[in-house]
Design a protein around this motif. Structure first.
Motif, PDB file in Angstrom:
ATOM      1  N   VAL A  84       0.840  -1.209   0.000  1.00 26.80           N
ATOM      2  CA  VAL A  84       0.000   0.000   0.000  1.00 26.80           C
ATOM      3  C   VAL A  84       0.870   1.252   0.000  1.00 26.80           C
ATOM      4  N   ALA A  85       1.894   1.269   0.854  1.00 33.38           N
ATOM      5  CA  ALA A  85       2.784   2.433   0.907  1.00 33.38           C
ATOM      6  C   ALA A  85       3.439   2.666  -0.453  1.00 33.38           C
ATOM      7  N   ARG A  86       3.835   1.595  -1.121  1.00 32.90           N
ATOM      8  CA  ARG A  86       4.459   1.733  -2.437  1.00 32.90           C
ATOM      9  C   ARG A  86       3.477   2.307  -3.456  1.00 32.90           C
ATOM     10  N   GLU A  87       2.238   1.816  -3.455  1.00 30.47           N
ATOM     11  CA  GLU A  87       1.244   2.319  -4.398  1.00 30.47           C
ATOM     12  C   GLU A  87       0.937   3.794  -4.133  1.00 30.47           C
ATOM     13  N   ILE A  88       0.934   4.189  -2.865  1.00 34.58           N
ATOM     14  CA  ILE A  88       0.707   5.592  -2.531  1.00 34.58           C
ATOM     15  C   ILE A  88       1.851   6.451  -3.067  1.00 34.58           C
ATOM     16  N   ASN A 104      -6.737  -6.930  11.974  1.00 35.29           N
ATOM     17  CA  ASN A 104      -5.569  -7.014  11.103  1.00 35.29           C
ATOM     18  C   ASN A 104      -5.558  -5.938  10.024  1.00 35.29           C
ATOM     19  N   ASN A 105      -6.735  -5.452   9.618  1.00 36.51           N
ATOM     20  CA  ASN A 105      -6.756  -4.345   8.676  1.00 36.51           C
ATOM     21  C   ASN A 105      -6.098  -3.117   9.296  1.00 36.51           C
ATOM     22  N   GLY A 106      -6.382  -2.899  10.585  1.00 36.59           N
ATOM     23  CA  GLY A 106      -5.700  -1.820  11.294  1.00 36.59           C
ATOM     24  C   GLY A 106      -4.218  -2.078  11.427  1.00 36.59           C
ATOM     25  N   GLY A 107      -3.836  -3.368  11.594  1.00 32.12           N
ATOM     26  CA  GLY A 107      -2.414  -3.696  11.632  1.00 32.12           C
ATOM     27  C   GLY A 107      -1.717  -3.306  10.343  1.00 32.12           C
ATOM     28  N   ASP A 108      -2.367  -3.554   9.210  1.00 27.22           N
ATOM     29  CA  ASP A 108      -1.816  -3.092   7.929  1.00 27.22           C
ATOM     30  C   ASP A 108      -1.634  -1.579   7.957  1.00 27.22           C
ATOM     31  N   GLY A 109      -2.619  -0.890   8.540  1.00 26.50           N
ATOM     32  CA  GLY A 109      -2.539   0.568   8.615  1.00 26.50           C
ATOM     33  C   GLY A 109      -1.337   1.054   9.407  1.00 26.50           C
ATOM     34  N   PHE A 110      -1.022   0.385  10.511  1.00 23.98           N
ATOM     35  CA  PHE A 110       0.157   0.778  11.300  1.00 23.98           C
ATOM     36  C   PHE A 110       1.442   0.611  10.486  1.00 23.98           C
ATOM     37  N   ILE A 123       1.652   0.785   7.206  1.00 22.87           N
ATOM     38  CA  ILE A 123       1.642   1.863   6.205  1.00 22.87           C
ATOM     39  C   ILE A 123       2.105   3.164   6.824  1.00 22.87           C
ATOM     40  N   ALA A 124       1.579   3.470   8.006  1.00 19.78           N
ATOM     41  CA  ALA A 124       1.962   4.717   8.688  1.00 19.78           C
ATOM     42  C   ALA A 124       3.469   4.753   8.941  1.00 19.78           C
ATOM     43  N   ARG A 125       4.012   3.645   9.434  1.00 26.94           N
ATOM     44  CA  ARG A 125       5.449   3.609   9.743  1.00 26.94           C
ATOM     45  C   ARG A 125       6.298   3.799   8.480  1.00 26.94           C
ATOM     46  N   THR A 166       1.949  -6.374  17.175  1.00 29.51           N
ATOM     47  CA  THR A 166       3.344  -6.186  16.769  1.00 29.51           C
ATOM     48  C   THR A 166       3.488  -4.973  15.854  1.00 29.51           C
ATOM     49  N   ALA A 167       2.555  -4.845  14.899  1.00 29.83           N
ATOM     50  CA  ALA A 167       2.605  -3.705  13.982  1.00 29.83           C
ATOM     51  C   ALA A 167       2.406  -2.392  14.716  1.00 29.83           C
TER      52      ALA A 167
END
Length: 522
Positions: free
Chosen positions: A42-46, A63-69, A71-73, A99-100
Motif C-alpha cells: 500500500v505504501a508503495r502504491e501511494i 488485522n486491517n488496522g495492523g496493515d494501517g500501522f 503503512i503509517a510507519r 506487533t505492527a
C-alpha cells in the motif's frame, strides 16, 4: 480454458482468502511478514501516485488496522508527515496487529519525525487530524466485515468522504473501502469512496460488484508472498473469476482452410412482434463469426416481418417464413441449424408462449432472451423439463427477479446467479454494469469492462446475438457467454460516446481482434 488462466484471473471470497492466509502461515511464512508485505504494498502504491503530504491513517481494531500501522510507519520513514487515528485500548490488540502497533509507536516516538497517534474515542475526532490531512488511508475494516459500520468509525468515514468530496483529498482503502462486503459488494453503513483500493494476492467479488465497484476507485492487486499453489487447496479452490479473454479465447476455434458455412455454424433467429430486436441479434450473430444466419418468423407475423427484414438486413442474412412450429424441426435438420435464438421482441400471448416451449425442445442449442424468460413460459416452468446443458439464458435484473424470486437476496448477485444456473441447468448471463455469468457446474465470472453507455434499448438483443453466433461455432456455453459479454463491452468502447445498439455489431470484428491481442484494423 486452462487452470493457470483461471487461477490468474480468479477472485477469492473472504473465507477463501482467509484460508489462503492460513495456508501460507502453515507453510512457514509468519503472519507478521504477510502484514508487513501488505503494508509495504500500500505504501508503495501511494508513493507511486502522490508526492509526500500530510497523511491521516485510520486504523481499526483488527488485522486491517495492523496493515494501517505498517503503512503509517513506512510513510513516516519515507519523509511523510503522518498522523494515526486508531481504535481505543490498543493494549487489547493481539498477534500481528499488536506487533505492527508496537513498531509504529517505536518509530513515531523516535524523535524528529512529525507524527501523532490518537485514539478516536478520546478526542481524536476533534483534533482536526482529518481537516489537516491531504491524504487519508482507510484501514478500519477489511472485506470480511459482517455488520454495519457504526459509532466513531462511521463518523470517521463520513468525515473522510466529506473531505474527499469537498476538498479533493484522496482516499486510499486497504483491502476494500470499510463497509463494503468483499463477497457481495454490498455497503454496510457509511462508506468513504476511495480513489485507490489496494488488495492482496487476489481481488474479491465485491471489488467488481455494485455498489462496491463504484466505491473502490482504481484497484491494485499486489502480491504479498502467498504462493499460487494455495489456490489448489480444497479450502480455497476458487470458482469465480473476473471475465477476461484468457478465460475463453482458446475455446473459440479460428476459421480453418477446410471450413464452409455449415462448419462455421448456422444460427436461426426467431422473430416476433418486434422485428427490430431480431434484426439487431441477427447482425450480431453474423459479425460474431457464424457461417450462416437465418431470421425466421411465423405466418401471423409475415405481413410486418418480411418487408421490414428485406429493407433492414444485409443480403448475407437469410429470411424465411417458418410456417407452423411443426415444420421447424425439419427446417433445422435440413439446414443444419446449430443454435436457435428466441424470445427477443417475440410477444407474450398464450400461443406465443407455447411456441417458445416447442422451440426450446428442438435439438439445436437455445439462447433464450426477453419474452422467453417469464415464469409462465413453459420453457422454464417445468412443463417441458429443464433446459438442456447447452442453453444460455440472458436476463436483465428485472427478468432475473421474475425467474429467481427475491427469497435469496442476501446471497449477492454471484450467489443468486450461480444458484439459478444450478436449478435451471442453463448458463445464465445476469446482465448489468456488473454482469455475472454462471454455469450449472458452479463456475462464475464477473464482467469488468462494461460501460454505462450500454444501458440503452437494443443492446441486450445484440448481446444475445453474439452468444448465438459463438455457440454455433462450437464454443461451450459458459465460454461463449463470457466471450460475448466481454466483446459486447469492448465493442461499446470502440464505438465511443453516443452509441446506438445498431452500432455495436459492426465493431465486433475489432473487439475480437483486441481479445486475441491483435490491433484492430479500421
Amino acid at each position: 480454458m486452462t487452470i493457470p488462466d483461471w487461477q490468474a484471473h480468479c477472485l477469492l471470497t473472504t473465507a477463501q482468502m482467509a484460508a489462503a492466509d492460513r495456508a501460507a502461515i502453515a507453510a512457514g511464512t509468519p503472519g507478521i511478514d504477510l502484514m508487513e508485505a501488505a503494508g509495504a504494498a500500500v505504501a508503495r502504491e501511494i508513493r507511486l501516485r502522490w508526492r509526500p503530504r500530510p497523511a491521516a491513517i485510520l486504523c481499526g481494531p483488527g488485522n486491517n488496522g495492523g496493515d494501517g500501522f505498517v503503512i503509517a510507519r513506512l510513510l513516516l520513514e519515507s519523509g511523510w508527515s503522518v498522523s494515526v487515528l486508531h481504535a481505543p485500548h490498543p493494549e487489547r490488540l493481539h498477534g500481528d496487529a499488536r506487533t505492527a502497533f508496537d513498531r509504529w509507536t517505536a518509530t513515531a516516538g523516535a524523535g524528529g519525525k512529525p507524527a501523532e497517534t490518537v485514539e478516536w474515542s478520546t478526542g481524536g475526532l476533534d483534533r482536526g487530524i482529518l481537516d489537516r490531512a491531504e491524504l487519508i488511508v482507510d484501514a478500519l475494516f477489511g472485506a470480511g466485515l459482517t455488520r454495519p459500520v457504526a459509532g466513531a468509525p462511521a463518523e470517521l468515514l463520513v468525515r473522510a468522504a466529506a473531505r474527499r468530496r469537498n476538498g479533493g483529498v484522496p482516499v486510499v482503502a486497504v483491502d476494500v473501502p470499510s463497509g463494503v462486503d468483499g463477497d457481495s459488494g454490498a455497503c454496510r453503513g457509511p462508506v468513504a469512496p476511495a480513489d485507490l483500493t489496494v488488495t492482496f494476492f487476489r481481488a474479491k467479488p465485491g471489488h467488481y460488484l455494485l455498489p462496491g465497484k463504484e466505491m473502490c476507485g482504481a484497484l491494485a492487486v499486489c502480491g504479498i508472498g502467498i504462493d499460487d499453489a494455495v489456490l489448489e487447496l480444497d479450502a480455497v479452490a476458487p470458482q469465480t473469476a473476473v471475465n477476461a479473454p484468457a478465460l475463453w479465447r482458446r475455446a473459440l476455434r479460428p476459421p480453418a482452410p477446410e471450413d464452409h458455412k455449415y462448419t462455421r455454424g448456422h444460427v436461426l433467429v426467431v422473430a416476433g412482434e418486434m422485428p427490430g430486436a431480431s434484426a439487431l441479434a441477427a447482425r450480431a450473430a453474423a459479425r460474431a463469426g457464424a457461417g450462416m444466419v437465418t431470421v425466421g418468423w411465423f405466418p401471423e407475423d409475415d405481413a410486418a416481418a418480411r418487408p421490414f427484414f428485406d429493407a433492414r438486413l444485409p443480403a448475407a442474412i437469410l429470411r424465411r417464413n417458418l410456417g407452423e412450429t411443426g415444420d421447424l424441426a425439419q427446417f433445422c435438420r435440413e439446414r443444419k441449424v446449430q443454435t436457435i435464438l428466441a424470445g427477443q421482441g417475440f410477444g407474450r400471448g398464450a400461443g406465443r408462449r407455447q411456441k417458445l416451449a416447442e422451440i426450446a425442445r428442438l435439438p439445436p442449442s437455445c439462447i433464450l432472451d426477453a419474452d422467453a424468460l417469464f415464469p409462465d413460459v413453459p420453457v422454464l416452468d417445468g412443463q417441458s423439463g429443464p433446459p438442456d446443458a447447452g442453453t444460455v439464458l440472458t436476463p436483465h435484473a428485472g427478468e432475473f427477479e421474475r425467474l429467481a424470486g427475491a427469497g435469496d437476496a442476501g446471497a449477492g448477485k454471484v450467489g443468486r446467479t450461480r444458484r439459478a444456473a444450478a436449478e435451471t441447468g442453463a448458463t445464465i448471463i445476469h446482465k448489468g454494469y456488473d454482469t455475472v455469468i454462471a454455469a450449472p457446474d458452479g463456475r462464475a465470472a464477473i464482467g469488468a469492462n462494461a460501460l454505462p453507455g450500454l444501458a440503452s434499448a437494443g443492446t441486450g438483443d445484440v448481446l444475445a446475438g453474439i452468444v448465438a453466433g459463438l455457440r454455433a461455432q462450437g464454443m461451450p456455453p459458459f465460454e461463449a457467454a463470457c466471450a460475448a459479454v466481454w466483446c459486447h463491452a469492448e465493442s461499446a468502447r470502440l464505438c465511443g460516446p453516443g452509441l446506438l445498439a445498431d452500432d455495436l455489431p459492426d465493431r465486433l470484428p475489432e473487439a475480437l481482434s483486441v481479445a486475441f491481442g491483435r490491433a484492430p484494423v479500421r
